[in-house]
Structures are given as structure tokens and as C-alpha cells.
Design a protein around this motif. Structure first.
Motif, PDB file in Angstrom:
ATOM      1  N   LEU A  83       0.897  -1.219  -0.130  1.00  0.00           N
ATOM      2  CA  LEU A  83       0.020  -0.011   0.027  1.00  0.00           C
ATOM      3  C   LEU A  83       0.891   1.256  -0.034  1.00  0.00           C
ATOM      4  N   ARG A  84       1.930   1.152   0.875  1.00  0.00           N
ATOM      5  CA  ARG A  84       2.758   2.430   0.700  1.00  0.00           C
ATOM      6  C   ARG A  84       3.571   2.487  -0.549  1.00  0.00           C
ATOM      7  N   GLY A  85       3.882   1.397  -1.177  1.00  0.00           N
ATOM      8  CA  GLY A  85       4.596   1.699  -2.836  1.00  0.00           C
ATOM      9  C   GLY A  85       3.608   2.239  -3.663  1.00  0.00           C
ATOM     10  N   ARG A  86       2.089   1.787  -3.271  1.00  0.00           N
ATOM     11  CA  ARG A  86       1.242   2.232  -4.312  1.00  0.00           C
ATOM     12  C   ARG A  86       0.874   3.403  -4.048  1.00  0.00           C
ATOM     13  N   LEU A  87       0.805   4.007  -2.823  1.00  0.00           N
ATOM     14  CA  LEU A  87       0.338   5.623  -2.513  1.00  0.00           C
ATOM     15  C   LEU A  87       1.484   6.566  -3.358  1.00  0.00           C
ATOM     16  N   ASP A  88       2.905   6.055  -2.973  1.00  0.00           N
ATOM     17  CA  ASP A  88       3.961   6.837  -3.672  1.00  0.00           C
ATOM     18  C   ASP A  88       4.066   6.708  -4.946  1.00  0.00           C
ATOM     19  N   ALA A  89       3.450   5.656  -5.653  1.00  0.00           N
ATOM     20  CA  ALA A  89       3.707   5.722  -7.156  1.00  0.00           C
ATOM     21  C   ALA A  89       2.619   6.658  -7.577  1.00  0.00           C
ATOM     22  N   TYR A  90       1.417   6.649  -7.148  1.00  0.00           N
ATOM     23  CA  TYR A  90       0.419   7.587  -7.659  1.00  0.00           C
ATOM     24  C   TYR A  90       0.901   9.056  -7.415  1.00  0.00           C
ATOM     25  N   LYS A  91       1.411   9.265  -6.279  1.00  0.00           N
ATOM     26  CA  LYS A  91       1.835  10.639  -5.896  1.00  0.00           C
ATOM     27  C   LYS A  91       2.816  11.066  -7.283  1.00  0.00           C
ATOM     28  N   ALA A  92       3.905  10.161  -7.328  1.00  0.00           N
ATOM     29  CA  ALA A  92       4.920  10.518  -8.240  1.00  0.00           C
ATOM     30  C   ALA A  92       4.259  10.717  -9.826  1.00  0.00           C
ATOM     31  N   LYS A  93       3.217   9.799 -10.003  1.00  0.00           N
ATOM     32  CA  LYS A  93       2.280  10.006 -11.402  1.00  0.00           C
ATOM     33  C   LYS A  93       1.899  11.176 -11.322  1.00  0.00           C
TER      34      LYS A  93
ATOM     35  N   ALA B  38      -3.799  11.859   4.472  1.00  0.00           N
ATOM     36  CA  ALA B  38      -4.668  11.077   5.346  1.00  0.00           C
ATOM     37  C   ALA B  38      -4.170   9.637   5.216  1.00  0.00           C
ATOM     38  N   ALA B  39      -3.699   9.245   3.799  1.00  0.00           N
ATOM     39  CA  ALA B  39      -3.532   7.841   3.689  1.00  0.00           C
ATOM     40  C   ALA B  39      -1.957   7.731   4.138  1.00  0.00           C
ATOM     41  N   ARG B  40      -1.178   8.628   4.176  1.00  0.00           N
ATOM     42  CA  ARG B  40       0.271   8.583   4.721  1.00  0.00           C
ATOM     43  C   ARG B  40       0.136   8.189   6.288  1.00  0.00           C
ATOM     44  N   ARG B  41      -0.820   9.106   6.937  1.00  0.00           N
ATOM     45  CA  ARG B  41      -0.725   9.090   8.257  1.00  0.00           C
ATOM     46  C   ARG B  41      -1.130   7.745   8.797  1.00  0.00           C
ATOM     47  N   MET B  42      -2.167   7.178   8.042  1.00  0.00           N
ATOM     48  CA  MET B  42      -2.640   5.958   8.377  1.00  0.00           C
ATOM     49  C   MET B  42      -1.496   4.690   8.302  1.00  0.00           C
ATOM     50  N   LEU B  43      -0.887   4.840   7.168  1.00  0.00           N
ATOM     51  CA  LEU B  43       0.169   3.851   6.781  1.00  0.00           C
ATOM     52  C   LEU B  43       1.587   3.979   7.524  1.00  0.00           C
TER      53      LEU B  43
END
Length: 447
Positions: free
Chosen positions: A371-381, A399-404
Motif C-alpha cells: 500500500l505504501r508503494g502504491r501510494l507513493d507511485a500515484y503521488k509520483a505520477k 490522510a493515507a500516509r498518516r494511516m500507513l
């Protein structure tokens, strides 16, 4: 020693005109050659190695019965041959009386050559009761009938002799060779502790020993019981020895020999195999230790997650490994062999279970990392497309980062937060591609 083929019978003719001198002489020449062939065959049968063995052996069963009949047949055969010889000598004597035989001599010669002129006395007829039919005081034959009768008796007697000799030539020698191999295998088995009552292979060796001993005695005393006639074969000795019991014993011995060799191989490489076993069990133990540590970390960092329990170290296998080492120290190779095989299989299974346990325990951490990798990948995109400053995207990303990146992490809630950011990012990118007036960037410019 070989025996000549059954002697040929005379051509023979029905009674007809009186033979002339040339016909008589030709018939006598043919009879002389025939007599020589008969005598040669009978002498060869008399001297046959199989016949001598049958006469000297203590026979039983089928062979005893058939040889008793064959002996009677051979005696009767010699009686017939003597009568045949006497008849031939009488014809020769009559022909030699005059150089130019009279009409009366030729008539008598014709009768002797073609008619029932050979009489066999009652003694020959009684030699083998039941072989030639009911006993009579005498029997009369033509020369052709007498030779046919001798041919039948000869073929039957020769079949018994040749068959017994074939079995004796084939099976006892093979049984002796197999017995020698059996003795070597038993000695080898004893050296590695494979003994009757202590190991199944030891019991099997005893069984094979008894079978070969019994088989050899039966083959020697009753060889005809081990003969398999050929299909449709009428020739004496047609067929082959029945080796089924021998073949089964040979296969059983080969199986035991392979097992003994496996035990010997254990003696040679047992130390190396024990070291490999210790290494496998050590890796399994380390993996389980890692899984227990990982479980504590998961329970501390991941909330509302079912984490499977981790089993303890493989103590039972360690104890059996110690038993294997004890067997090796005391040279109990026959016990060490099956124990090592089962330990090697179970140790590999234990290592696999330890790895599966580690994988199952760390699965929540793997989900969080994904999930962390997916979140960062979309942020980079989003950043590459120039939408990184969109307030909504920033809010959902935070919000997602705080949870993860908080502990304990609620994976279900974190996954929903990542999905919300993913959908918002996809919508922002789609609006940006449709035009600047409708995208989130335009709203930021207006403000």
C-alpha cells in the motif's frame, strides 16, 4: 550327449505281384541301412547322459512314474529290435542261398518283406503291460508296422530322457549360482547388522535360502515337474524348463541386495547426511525464530489483524537426529538407513513449514508495504502531470500516509484511504487531459 533322430520307417507296399531279384536286393539294401540307423539310435539312447542320470537318481513324483514307463518301453523296444534283426537276417540268409533265386524263393522273400512275417514272443509283449494294448502270447507285424511301433516307443522314451536332461542341465546350475550370490549377500547383510528377526531383509534372505534349497531338491528328484511343453510341439523334448520359481527367487534376492547396498551406502555417507540434516533443522529453527520476532512486530504495528501463531522449534526431530547419531556410533546401519530417509524427508517438510509460517506472519507487513508503494507511485505520477499541488489530492495523500506510517496501522482503513487518493488522482489526471478550464489547476489559478 546327442541322440539320433527317430529312425525312418520303410516305405512298405501293399501285397502285390512277386518281387523280382532286383527289387528284393534293393529292399534288402534299404533294410540294411534302416537297421543300421535303428541300432545307432538305440545305442545313442542307451548311452545318453540323461538316461544314465535317470537310472542313478532317486526319483519322485511325475518323473518317477514316467521313467518307470520309459524303462519298460526301452526294454520292449530292444525286444522289437531283436525281432527286427532276426527277420532281416532270415531274409538275407534266404536270398543268399542261390545266386539266381527260384520262383518259390522270390515268393517267400516277397511275403517276408511285405507280409506279417515278424512274430514277437509273449515275453516282449509282457515287458510293459498296457503300453501296446492287451497282453497276447505273440504279436505279428509287417516290417513297416514293426518300425512304426519302434518309432512310437523310441519317441516316448527319448522325450523323457531329453526333457529330464534339459531340466537338469539348466536349473541346478543356475540355482547353484544364485545360491552362491545368496551366500555373499547374507555375509554382506550380516556385516551391516541385517539379521533374521531384526530386519525384514534378514527374514527375506532366510525365506529365499529355504526356497532355493527346496527347489533344488525337487528339481533333482523330479525334473519333469519343471518342464513346460511347447505349444503344438510333438518332437521329443519340445518345450523349455519352467523357471518361474527360480525367477521369483532371483528377483527377491535382487531386491534384498539393493536394500543391503543402500544400507552400505548409508555407512559410507552417513556423517555427511547427518551434517546436512543438522543444517536443515538449524535453518528451520532460525526461520521459526524470525517468524516469532516478526509476529511480535506485526502485533505492535498492525491493528485489527489476525496473525497466526508460530510453532516451537522441531524438538522431536532433534531427538530423532540424536538417535540417528547414536546408531551411527554403534554401527547399527540397518536401523540408521530407514531413520535417515524419514528424517531427511521430514526435515525438508519442517523447513518448508517454517518458511510458510514466516510468510503467513509477515503477510500484513507485506500488505502495508504494498500500500505504501502504491501510494507513493500515484503521488509520483500526479507530480509528473503537474497536479501535485491540488489541495484535495494533498489532503487525501496526507490522510493515507498518516494511516500507513502510524502504529498500529489499520490496514483496512489505510487501504480505503489509498483507494480514495488513487481515484482522486485518476480524476484529476483525466480532467487535466480534457482541458485547463475544467481541471483542478484552473480552480487553483482562479483562487
Amino acid at each position: 550327449m546327442g541322440v539320433a533322430e527317430p529312425f525312418p520307417g520303410p516305405a512298405g507296399r501293399p501285397h502285390g505281384p512277386v518281387m523280382d531279384r532286383d527289387e528284393v536286393d534293393r529292399a534288402l539294401a534299404r533294410l540294411g541301412a534302416e537297421h543300421e540307423a535303428v541300432e545307432t539310435s538305440l545305442l545313442a539312447l542307451q548311452d545318453h547322459a540323461g538316461r544314465r542320470l535317470l537310472e542313478g537318481a532317486e526319483l519322485t513324483g511325475v518323473t518317477k512314474d514316467r521313467w518307470a514307463t520309459a524303462e519298460q518301453q526301452i526294454t520292449l523296444l530292444w525286444g522289437y529290435f531283436d525281432a527286427y534283426t532276426a527277420a532281416l537276417n532270415g531274409i538275407r540268409e534266404l536270398r543268399s542261398r542261390r545266386r539266381w533265386s527260384s520262383r518259390e524263393d522270390l515268393a517267400e522273400l516277397t511275403e517276408r518283406l511285405r507280409g506279417r512275417s515278424v512274430t514277437v514272443a509273449s515275453q516282449a509283449a509282457h515287458t510293459a503291460p498296457g503300453i501296446t494294448g492287451p497282453a497276447r502270447l505273440s504279436e505279428e507285424f509287417t516290417l513297416e508296422e514293426l518300425v512304426a511301433r519302434m518309432n512310437d516307443l523310441y519317441a516316448a522314451s527319448l522325450d523323457v530322457v531329453v526333457t529330464a536332461d534339459a531340466v537338469w542341465s539348466a536349473l541346478p546350475a543356475r540355482i547353484d549360482l544364485l545360491s552362491a550370490e545368496l551366500r555373499r549377500t547374507r555375509s554382506l547383510a550380516h556385516s551391516v547388522g541385517v539379521r533374521p528377526g531384526e530386519h525384514p531383509s534378514g527374514d527375506e534372505l532366510e525365506s529365499i535360502t529355504e526356497e532355493l534349497s527346496t527347489l533344488r531338491a525337487q528339481v533333482v528328484s523330479d525334473p519333469l515337474a519343471f518342464w513346460r511343453p511347447g505349444p503344438g510341439s510333438a518332437a521329443p523334448g519340445g518345450g523349455r524348463p519352467d523357471t518361474d520359481r527360480y525367477d521369483r527367487a532371483a528377483r527377491a534376492l535382487e531386491d534384498v541386495r539393493r536394500e543391503i547396498e543402500a544400507v552400505l551406502q548409508v555407512r559410507q555417507d552417513s556423517e555427511e547426511r547427518l551434517m546436512r540434516l543438522r543444517d536443515v533443522l538449524s535453518r528451520a529453527d532460525r526461520t521459526l525464530t524470525e517468524a516469532r520476532a516478526a509476529r511480535g512486530e506485526v502485533l505492535a504495528k498492525i491493528a485489527a489483524s489476525e496473525v497466526p501463531a508460530v510453532s516451537g522449534p522441531p524438538t522431536a526431530l532433534q531427538e530423532r537426529l540424536a538417535t540417528a547419531a547414536e546408531h551411527r556410533r554403534h554401527a547399527r546401519w540397518h536401523r540408521l538407513s530407514p531413520l535417515l530417509e524419514s528424517l531427511e524427508r521430514e526435515a525438508e517438510e519442517e523447513l518448508m513449514r517454517a518458511r510458510e509460517s514466516l510468510t503467513a506472519v509477515t503477510a500484513p507487513l507485506a500488505v502495508r508495504a504494498e500500500l505504501r508503494g502504491r501510494l507513493d507511485a500515484y503521488k509520483a505520477k500526479v507530480a509528473r502531470q503537474g497536479s501535485a499541488e491540488d489541495p484535495m489530492l494533498i489532503e487525501r495523500y496526507d490522510a493515507a500516509r498518516r494511516m500507513l506510517w502510524s502504529a498500529p496501522c489499520d490496514l483496512r482503513a489505510a487501504e480505503q484511504a489509498v483507494l480514495r487518493y488513487q481515484h482522486a488522482a485518476a480524476e484529476a489526471l483525466a480532467q487535466r487531459q480534457d482541458g485547463p478550464e475544467s481541471g483542478p489547476t484552473d480552480r487553483r489559478g482562479d483562487s
